[in-house]
Design a protein around this motif. Structure first.
Motif: not given
Length: 250
Positions: A165-168, A218-226
């Motif tokens: 889990v990563n929170f932005p 799209a769909g990656t952890d990086l994109r979600a956080i960005y």
């Protein structure tokens, strides 16, 4: 529900106190066993060549002279061998654990060790440096942590998997939601060195690690956080590249 906490920033880090606040919203039986000093980037290191000491700091709060992996092993084998926890939470890390980070993250390693020893485990991290915040918004992890963990517990996951889990790094109100993602890959080199002159001659180096944005799919952890979402990536320890295995054996 019995919950065990660990981290890689150390037992006195702000993130593990935040994690304890989160865990206490889920259970009144919360234990902590974490490194006595910072062990960031310790990966899955195990102290096989040095003794490990366990110290009681407070009721159900202990420190270990070792890594996050050491902390989990000592906790499960020495503190609670006859009554294992129902859940292990590792974090909340001071900074994101995304993409390539997960392979050397002590936060992820603590959760992986718990999973390996038969206890459902979750890694949690709070991103920094992406949204321009001057300080880490710990209130975001506090606000969204309990619901995120409850959602994962309700949905369940495979025994050989750790939800990462990563929170932005946004305010709680600015979080756009939760996305289930795959591990991303940055399109630039993160590692570097800072070379300095030693006063007695020669050089020494500080290793550096960058944190600028890449251009992830799209769909990656990086994109979600960005994009301001909470990212949940199911990780496991099988690093086999299946298509290469097929090509090699075909």
């Amino acid at each position: 529900m019995k919950i065990l906490l660990t981290n890689d920033d150390g037992v006195n880090a702000r993130g593990i106190s935040v994690l304890r606040e989160i865990a206490l919203q889920l259970s009144d039986d919360v234990w902590t066993c974490a490194p006595d000093t910072e062990q960031s980037a310790a990966s899955r290191g195990v102290s096989l060549h040095n003794p490990v000491r366990l110290r009681k700091l407070d009721d159900r709060i202990y420190s270990v002279t070792g890594t996050p992996t050491d902390s989990i092993i000592v906790a499960l084998k020495a503190l609670m061998p006859d009554a294992l926890p129902d859940l292990i939470l590792s974090g909340v890390n001071r900074g994101q654990n995304l993409a390539e980070d997960v392979t050397f993250s002590g936060t992820v390693a603590g959760a992986l060790q718990g999973m390996q020893m038969g206890v459902p485990s979750i890694a949690l991290s709070l991103a920094r440096g992406f949204q321009g915040a001057q300080s880490l918004p710990w209130e975001t992890a506090l606000a969204h942590g309990p619901a995120t963990i409850k959602t994962l517990l309700d949905r369940g996951w495979a025994e050989n998997v750790v939800p990462n889990v990563n929170f932005p790094d946004t305010s709680p109100a600015a979080v756009k939601g939760l996305q289930y993602t795959r591990q991303g890959h940055r399109d630039f080199q993160m590692s570097g060195i800072d070379r300095r002159d030693h006063p007695r001659g020669g050089n020494y180096f500080w290793l550096t690690y960058g944190a600028k944005k890449s251009n992830p799919a799209a769909g990656t952890d990086l994109r979600a956080i960005y994009d301001g979402y909470i990212s949940v990536t199911p990780l496991h320890t099988d690093l086999t590249h299946e298509s290469s295995l097929t090509n090699l054996t075909g």
